[in-house]
Each structure stands twice: as structure tokens, then as C-alpha cells.
Design an enzyme around this catalytic site. Sequence first.
Site, PDB file in Angstrom:
ATOM      1  N   LYS A 183       0.862  -1.195   0.000  1.00 44.13           N
ATOM      2  CA  LYS A 183       0.000   0.000   0.000  1.00 44.13           C
ATOM      3  C   LYS A 183       0.894   1.239   0.000  1.00 44.13           C
ATOM      4  O   LYS A 183       1.517   1.583   1.001  1.00 44.13           O
ATOM      5  CB  LYS A 183      -0.921   0.053   1.221  1.00 44.13           C
ATOM      6  N   PRO A 184       0.956   1.930  -1.142  1.00 46.08           N
ATOM      7  CA  PRO A 184       1.772   3.151  -1.178  1.00 46.08           C
ATOM      8  C   PRO A 184       1.053   4.291  -0.465  1.00 46.08           C
ATOM      9  O   PRO A 184      -0.154   4.227  -0.236  1.00 46.08           O
ATOM     10  CB  PRO A 184       1.903   3.441  -2.673  1.00 46.08           C
ATOM     11  N   GLU A 258      10.544   1.357  10.022  1.00 42.49           N
ATOM     12  CA  GLU A 258      11.523   2.433   9.782  1.00 42.49           C
ATOM     13  C   GLU A 258      10.794   3.723  10.088  1.00 42.49           C
ATOM     14  O   GLU A 258       9.897   4.121   9.338  1.00 42.49           O
ATOM     15  CB  GLU A 258      11.981   2.438   8.323  1.00 42.49           C
ATOM     16  N   CYS A 292      13.721  11.069   6.746  1.00 40.98           N
ATOM     17  CA  CYS A 292      13.709  10.580   8.127  1.00 40.98           C
ATOM     18  C   CYS A 292      15.048  10.809   8.824  1.00 40.98           C
ATOM     19  O   CYS A 292      15.105  11.030  10.013  1.00 40.98           O
ATOM     20  CB  CYS A 292      13.343   9.105   8.143  1.00 40.98           C
ATOM     21  N   LYS A 342       2.085  22.282   9.085  1.00 36.33           N
ATOM     22  CA  LYS A 342       2.831  21.800  10.252  1.00 36.33           C
ATOM     23  C   LYS A 342       4.208  22.484  10.326  1.00 36.33           C
ATOM     24  O   LYS A 342       4.649  22.905  11.395  1.00 36.33           O
ATOM     25  CB  LYS A 342       2.983  20.270  10.136  1.00 36.33           C
ATOM     26  N   GLU A 389      10.163  16.321  15.108  1.00 35.36           N
ATOM     27  CA  GLU A 389      10.542  16.099  13.718  1.00 35.36           C
ATOM     28  C   GLU A 389       9.781  17.111  12.864  1.00 35.36           C
ATOM     29  O   GLU A 389       8.553  17.074  12.801  1.00 35.36           O
ATOM     30  CB  GLU A 389      10.170  14.660  13.322  1.00 35.36           C
TER      31      GLU A 389
HETATM   32  P1  NAP Z   1       2.217   8.258   8.108  1.00 32.98           P
HETATM   33  O1  NAP Z   1       0.832   8.582   8.474  1.00 32.98           O
HETATM   34  O2  NAP Z   1       3.047   7.505   9.057  1.00 32.98           O
HETATM   35  O3  NAP Z   1       2.142   7.516   6.714  1.00 32.98           O
HETATM   36  C1  NAP Z   1       2.949   6.444   6.294  1.00 32.98           C
HETATM   37  C2  NAP Z   1       2.089   5.359   5.687  1.00 32.98           C
HETATM   38  O4  NAP Z   1       1.257   4.763   6.682  1.00 32.98           O
HETATM   39  C3  NAP Z   1       1.121   5.871   4.612  1.00 32.98           C
HETATM   40  O5  NAP Z   1       1.035   4.908   3.600  1.00 32.98           O
HETATM   41  C4  NAP Z   1      -0.162   5.979   5.407  1.00 32.98           C
HETATM   42  O6  NAP Z   1      -1.327   6.006   4.641  1.00 32.98           O
HETATM   43  C5  NAP Z   1      -0.088   4.756   6.266  1.00 32.98           C
HETATM   44  N1  NAP Z   1      -0.995   4.761   7.400  1.00 32.98           N
HETATM   45  C6  NAP Z   1      -1.528   5.836   8.042  1.00 32.98           C
HETATM   46  N2  NAP Z   1      -2.349   5.416   9.026  1.00 32.98           N
HETATM   47  C7  NAP Z   1      -2.352   4.072   9.014  1.00 32.98           C
HETATM   48  C8  NAP Z   1      -3.007   3.070   9.779  1.00 32.98           C
HETATM   49  N3  NAP Z   1      -3.849   3.384  10.753  1.00 32.98           N
HETATM   50  N4  NAP Z   1      -2.764   1.769   9.495  1.00 32.98           N
HETATM   51  C9  NAP Z   1      -1.928   1.432   8.508  1.00 32.98           C
HETATM   52  N5  NAP Z   1      -1.296   2.341   7.735  1.00 32.98           N
HETATM   53  C10 NAP Z   1      -1.485   3.641   7.985  1.00 32.98           C
HETATM   54  O7  NAP Z   1       2.988   9.559   7.723  1.00 32.98           O
HETATM   55  P2  NAP Z   1       2.318  10.897   7.155  1.00 32.98           P
HETATM   56  O8  NAP Z   1       0.993  11.176   7.793  1.00 32.98           O
HETATM   57  O9  NAP Z   1       2.265  10.819   5.726  1.00 32.98           O
HETATM   58  O10 NAP Z   1       3.370  11.975   7.647  1.00 32.98           O
HETATM   59  C11 NAP Z   1       3.323  12.429   8.992  1.00 32.98           C
HETATM   60  C12 NAP Z   1       4.693  12.515   9.595  1.00 32.98           C
HETATM   61  O11 NAP Z   1       5.354  11.268   9.493  1.00 32.98           O
HETATM   62  C13 NAP Z   1       5.649  13.447   8.900  1.00 32.98           C
HETATM   63  O12 NAP Z   1       5.510  14.758   9.335  1.00 32.98           O
HETATM   64  C14 NAP Z   1       6.975  12.894   9.259  1.00 32.98           C
HETATM   65  O13 NAP Z   1       7.387  13.380  10.494  1.00 32.98           O
HETATM   66  C15 NAP Z   1       6.720  11.433   9.383  1.00 32.98           C
HETATM   67  N6  NAP Z   1       7.186  10.666   8.209  1.00 32.98           N
HETATM   68  C16 NAP Z   1       8.312   9.937   8.339  1.00 32.98           C
HETATM   69  C17 NAP Z   1       8.782   9.204   7.270  1.00 32.98           C
HETATM   70  C18 NAP Z   1      10.021   8.381   7.367  1.00 32.98           C
HETATM   71  O14 NAP Z   1      10.643   8.090   6.367  1.00 32.98           O
HETATM   72  N7  NAP Z   1      10.430   7.968   8.553  1.00 32.98           N
HETATM   73  C19 NAP Z   1       8.113   9.233   6.051  1.00 32.98           C
HETATM   74  C20 NAP Z   1       6.938   9.979   5.949  1.00 32.98           C
HETATM   75  C21 NAP Z   1       6.489  10.683   7.036  1.00 32.98           C
HETATM   76  P3  NAP Z   1      -1.851   7.434   4.082  1.00 32.98           P
HETATM   77  O15 NAP Z   1      -1.229   7.520   2.763  1.00 32.98           O
HETATM   78  O16 NAP Z   1      -3.333   7.362   4.020  1.00 32.98           O
HETATM   79  O17 NAP Z   1      -1.395   8.487   5.034  1.00 32.98           O
END
Ligand code: NAP
Length: 489
Positions: A183-184, A258, A292, A342, A389
Site C-alpha cells: 500500500k503506497p 523504519e 527521516c 505543520k 521532527e
Molecule cells: P504516516 O501517516 O506515518 O504515513 C505512512 C504510511 O502509513 C502511509 O502509507 C499511510 O497512509 C499509512 N498509514 C496511516 N495510518 C495508518 C493506519 N492506521 N494503518 C496502517 N497504515 C497507515 O505519515 P504521514 O501522515 O504521511 O506523515 C506524517 C509525519 O510522518 C511526517 O511529518 C513525518 O514526520 C513522518 N514521516 C516519516 C517518514 C520516514 O521516512 N520515517 C516518512 C513519511 C512521514 P496514508 O497515505 O493514508 O497516510
Amino acid sequence: MDPSKTPEVKYTQLFINNEFVNSTKGKTFPTINPATCEVIAQVQEGDADDIDKAVLAANAAFDRDSQWRQMDASARGELLYKMAELLERDIDYMASLETYNNGKPIQSAYDDLGASVATLKYYAGAADKLCGQVLPADGNKFAYTVYEPVGVCGAITPWNYPILMAVVKIAPCLATGNTLVLKPAEQTPLTALALAALSKEAGFPAGVLNVVPGFGPTAGQPLVQHQLVRKITFTGSTEIGKLIQREASHTVKRVSLELGGKSPLIIYPDCDLAKAAQVAHDMIMINQGQCCIAASRVFVHSSVYDEFVARSVKLAKDRKIGNPLDASVNHGPQIDQEQFNKILDLIKSGKEQGATLETGGKSFGDKGYFIEPTVFSNVTDDMRIAKEEIFGPVQQILKFTDTDEVIKRANATTYGLGAGVFTNDLETAMKVSSRLEAGQVYVNNYFSASIQIPFGGFKQSGIGREFGLDGLKQYYEVKSIIVDLPFKV
Ligand code: NAP
Ligand code: MG
């Protein structure tokens, strides 16, 4: 956006069992170009029913007698190698599609594609080199270990490195003989779908790789909960990582995570300061700060602090912001409105809490989610910008005087993804690098990672490692076979 450079969008449907199909309910969601906020395309939105179809396809492909399970390990490697070659063939298209959907400067997209090709080739070569051991067991026994695939795996990826994160899951997962449902991220589904088409062209049997775009709670969560999925590999926020670990516990799934970081980089006065300032700048502005492992806390020795700040400000001012498909641009937009808001909120908090805003601090232009490269000096450990972050182009420069003090401060975080030190003194380099709590520690460089080197987090930055041969470990079970012998060997 120059329309002549806009890539054609070929795939917007779910990829299940080697076919592009509509979602069960026929629902779609728009995918956006963050440089203009314009809708690129409507993408089919997968939910629990679609995840179930994809998992059943992956489960059938994992059947003991399936073509995939019966295939030689070397043949799996050949398929991955073929996929790498197809990705190289389509590199111009894939790079522009990545930039169109994610907003990263085109040169960065080429870098990500290069890393993706290298990752596929590395794990292609590894597929037939996973060996168990013969064990000197007690008694009259012949004991040995074999590495078996875990089974159906689920991968959930973020939007910051869409194709690279997909490949980093796909390559080791398939090299070891598993099947996968990916799931992207909702923001950036397009390159994963284009990659799925290449997997079919390469010759992977139906069901081995499935891609279901959709949202976290409605597609990601059902994947984590599914009874037939034996392992989840996730890259994203620490908050969602914790949620996934909790959900996965109900079925005792293997979980690798990760997650985020707030990575320290320590600058000593005896280093090459011009190089250190350049690397610190590059490694916070990388991918508009949406990385990250970004060097998001720079600790600079008080004796060179002012010079370092001046160099950093100049570098930030020199960045070229604009249309990311223009090859001369090195700074694109943030991914979406939520991240944009944010980041601006955290910048506001930095000013309110008394940090010095040296440059930037505002949005840029009248369309797209652009934020100016921003530098804060006089940052202290208690400020939100030093603890949270930011995931944006915002550099925090802190001051230190003593080695033991700076090690303590660098480690005073729940994260532990990356850390770095610039010094030409061997003893300082060895002491600091050995005491920093992080999965990768850099001396006189930062994030000069490559496919052979394991990557992952200490503490709340994650569980498990990706890249290198360690990256395979999360995708196999160790089975011990013990055979009774009627004689002593
Ligand atoms: P996120 O919510 O953690 O999203 C990552 C993935 O998880 C997406 O595919 C997301 O789907 C999915 N996801 C969200 N809720 C889920 C659930 N309940 N069950 C299973 N999968 C779920 O990250 P984000 O909201 O895009 O970004 C928020 C913050 O995360 C950023 O500000 C940053 O700090 C951090 N982040 C970190 C990394 C890293 O490389 N470590 C990468 C991205 C973001 P959706 O596409 O629907 O959101
Ligand atoms: Mg999200």
C-alpha cells in the site's frame, strides 16, 4: 509547470494478480501535483475488500505447489534483475513521474531511481546466496538450518521517497521467496503502480506482487489486521508505527519499522568547516527536509559557531526554488497542505521560543506548497524545533563546548536513526561515534549510505534493518532440521 515536460499517467488502477482493476466499490481519490496543487489524476481507492482480494492472490501465489514456490532461487534473482533493467530502460519516464507526483527536484528523482535500480540488482544477486548452516549438535544427530520465506507480506510506504521505499520493500521480500501486497502513501501512488506494470513485464507470476493504493485507516489497517498476512514492513511516522505494532500483535505478525528521527550532527573546530557546513546544509535541505534521517540538530562548537551560521545562511539563500521538473532547480515544494501547515507552525514556535530566525521562515510563491529554506541559530534543547521532527527545510543550529556534554545532549531524544561528527582528531571521532545512539553514524560525512550498508533505527526510530544482507533477515524464518542418525558422525 511546463506542459511539454509533464509525463503521461498510464496506471491509476489497483494492481492485483497481475491485472490492473478498479476498486470493488469503484471509489477514486485525486492525486495532486504539489508544485501547482493541480489534480494529476483520479486513482482507484482500495479498501478492506480490495486488500482481501490482493492478500488472497498473494496467498495463492505462495501455495506450496505454485510456480513461485517451485522456482529456483536463481530464477527469482533473474526476475528481479530483469525488473532492474526495465526500470533503467524507463528511467526518464519514471523520474519525471516521481517529480510530477512528489514535487522533488528532477535530479533527486534520478538519484532515487538510480538507488532503486541498484537495490533491485543487489537483492537479485543475493537471492541464491542465502545459506543455512550445518550444526555440531550434541548426540548422534545431523542438524542443519534452512531459511524459509515468511509468507504473504504487507508493505506500507511513505510519500517522501515513493519509488525507492517501494523497491526497498519489494526487492528483499521477493528475493527471499515471499509474496507481497504493497500500500503506497495516499499522496504518491503513481510510480508504485508503474513499477507494478514493470514487474509483470519482467515475468513475475500473478499474485507475487500486488499494489493497492488507498488510505491508512481504510486500506493500511485491514492489511495489518489480515489473518493471512504474516509480516508487515512499514516506513513512516513513529506515531503510526506504534499503532501498527499494536494492531499486528493480535495475529503475532512479524513487524519491521523504519520511523522518524531527530538526528544530531556534531561539528568540531578542527574539521574542514566549509565541507561541514555544506554537508549539514545538504542533509537538512535534502528532499525539502522530508527525510527521516535529515540532520535536524546541528551542534557546533562555540569557537566556530558564528562562522558556521554565516556559511549556513549563505547556502540557504543560494538555493534555487521553483518548478521541480526544471533541472536547474534544487528546491521543490512540500508534499501537501498538512505538512506545509505543520512546518510553518513549527517555524512560528521557533520564533516564539526565542531562536534567531537567520533566513527564510515563510512560504514561497503564490501556488504550490513551497517553503523558503530556513535557518535558525541560538536554538536550545528545550525548544520544539529542537525536539520535534519538522520534516521541512528548517535547519536548527545549536552551540556546544564540551565533548561529554554534547554526546549527552545528542542522545537525549527518543529517536536514534542517524548521527554524525565532523572532526580531524581520531580520538574524538572514535569516542563520539562509538557513544552516539543511532543505527548509522557518520564521520566527516553524513548519510552517505549505499545499498550494501544496513540502515535502521535505535530506540523509537524503528525495529529491524533494511539494506545490506541484514535487510534480508526480516523476510525469512530460520528452520532447524534435526535428523536422528544410527551412528556417530
Ligand atoms: P504516516 O501517516 O506515518 O504515513 C505512512 C504510511 O502509513 C502511509 O502509507 C499511510 O497512509 C499509512 N498509514 C496511516 N495510518 C495508518 C493506519 N492506521 N494503518 C496502517 N497504515 C497507515 O505519515 P504521514 O501522515 O504521511 O506523515 C506524517 C509525519 O510522518 C511526517 O511529518 C513525518 O514526520 C513522518 N514521516 C516519516 C517518514 C520516514 O521516512 N520515517 C516518512 C513519511 C512521514 P496514508 O497515505 O493514508 O497516510
Ligand atoms: Mg498520512
